[in-house]
Design an enzyme around this catalytic site. Sequence first.
Site, short mmCIF file in Angstrom:
data_model
loop_
_atom_site.label_atom_id
_atom_site.label_comp_id
_atom_site.label_asym_id
_atom_site.label_seq_id
_atom_site.Cartn_x
_atom_site.Cartn_y
_atom_site.Cartn_z
N LYS A 134 0.82 -1.21 0.00
CA LYS A 134 0.00 0.00 0.00
C LYS A 134 0.86 1.27 0.00
CE LYS A 134 -4.23 -2.05 1.03
NZ LYS A 134 -3.88 -3.45 1.11
C1 LIG Z 1 -4.52 -4.56 0.56
C2 LIG Z 1 -3.74 -5.81 0.52
C3 LIG Z 1 -4.01 -6.81 -0.45
C4 LIG Z 1 -5.15 -6.73 -1.44
O1 LIG Z 1 -4.98 -5.74 -2.41
P1 LIG Z 1 -6.21 -5.25 -3.29
O2 LIG Z 1 -5.67 -4.16 -4.15
O3 LIG Z 1 -7.24 -4.75 -2.32
O4 LIG Z 1 -6.71 -6.40 -4.08
C5 LIG Z 1 -3.18 -7.92 -0.46
N1 LIG Z 1 -2.18 -8.08 0.43
C6 LIG Z 1 -1.90 -7.15 1.37
C7 LIG Z 1 -0.80 -7.39 2.33
C8 LIG Z 1 -2.66 -5.98 1.45
O5 LIG Z 1 -2.39 -5.06 2.40
#
Ligand SMILES: *Cc1c(COP(=O)(O)O)cnc(C)c1O
Length: 469
Positions: free
Chosen positions: A110
């Site tokens: 993120k």
């Molecule tokens: C948010 C997240 C995901 C999922 O990503 P999306 O874009 O919502 O599909 C997968 N793994 C981790 C560690 C995350 O923080």
Amino acid sequence: MKYISTRGHNHLYSFEEAVLRGLAMDGGLLVPQSLPDFSNQLDYWTDLSYQQLAFEIMFPFVENCLSGVELKHIIEQSYAVFDTPEITPLTAFDGGYILELYHGPTFAFKDIALQFLGNLFDHFLGKSTQPELNIVGATSGDTGSAAIYAVKGKENVRIFMLHPKGKISPVQALQMTTVLEPNVYNIAIEGDFDDCQSLVKALFNDEPFRKNTYLGAVNSINWARILAQVVYYFYAGLQHLKSLPDKPLFFSVPTGNFGDAFAGYLAKKMGLPIQQLIVATNENAIVARVIQDGRYSPTKAVATLSPAMDIQVSSNFERLLFYVLNQDGEAVLFLMNQLQRKGCFELNRNCLENIQKDFCAYQISNEETLEQIQQLKQQGIEIDPHTAVGVVAAIKAKLGKTLCLATAHPAKFKEAFVSATGVAPEPIAVLEVLKSKESRCATAPVDVETLKQYMELKINETNSRKGLL
Ligand SMILES: *Cc1c(COP(=O)(O)O)cnc(C)c1O
């Protein structure tokens, strides 16, 4: 470049509006009016740094809102806080490569998008007539800390982050509450994650409150987040094409809200020769099912070892629908209305075949997740449970060497790692010292009025302090 809604309303938005608004006025998501085709540039891009490549890819999308110099500066600033010059390095394993997306300040992917978004907020607020931005969000873990680290200490931005009290991991809670910058407000809600989310929704639906307090969102429906994520598909894909030019390109993507997987789809549409995107879900398999049989029917989310993907409604799937329905906003609106009224929708055969040209999907259990962590540990590679879901899917798909997105550092999900392997993952020093740091967090019941009063109080308090200076 202008942006339009996935639901057909014909209003045009600038990049700045897309960033500051999040959602379109008709409740749809924002998508660019057209997509650039980079296929003829790929040969020239092979040796660019991550930041140089990010500039090439992003510039057509921000034209008229940012100058080249401004965009360059924002990109430099956003990725200077990563702990490796490659930003998103690749590690080889038996089945392909692990694409490490967790080298940012909060050790989950993120950061790649939220660092960029935080700096965009800063830039636009410095120039626009809007005096401030008050971000509200709900988090079940990773988004909260990444968003807080992206805006902490920034002038004219405050962040109010809600998390369910006692229901996120201790490390995740500490990552948020030990940030003591005065523009950061953590609120532990006496309820679950759904309660937090419905509080946030209620605030956004309160139009006068939303306008008066300049409410802003950081969730994964924000277009700038998707744009930032397109970059690492190109960066990793180009490295693959350079070293194995005659081998097709496959990515496996652990999926929750479908933001990351959708970014891969866009990379393909913009000319990166991806043969297939593998969508990997945990037992919350709404997206895997719709890709397999065309039926989209959310149920109640269950807790798994990969909590960031314990999601019922995959918001970004709407953007994919827009494209596979040939950019027909009314057709998207029709499906979204069905979802609202009946709680599900079904794709026609043509649309499903369109999706299956680019995607295949797998649902992975907790047992398979643990098994995979253990197996890679034996090869000397440590992965977290989200990444493991993607690796299992890649192996099941049997397509060939696959680039598997690693979305979090294993030390963030230590408990799962220990139960898979019997040993702790390589620790992260800055996470280890969090326990001894001072922390700050408010507690509130599941009540919109209390939350509004708290926010207004904090906003007025700090604004009047600013006025005195
Ligand atoms: C948010 C997240 C995901 C999922 O990503 P999306 O874009 O919502 O599909 C997968 N793994 C981790 C560690 C995350 O923080």
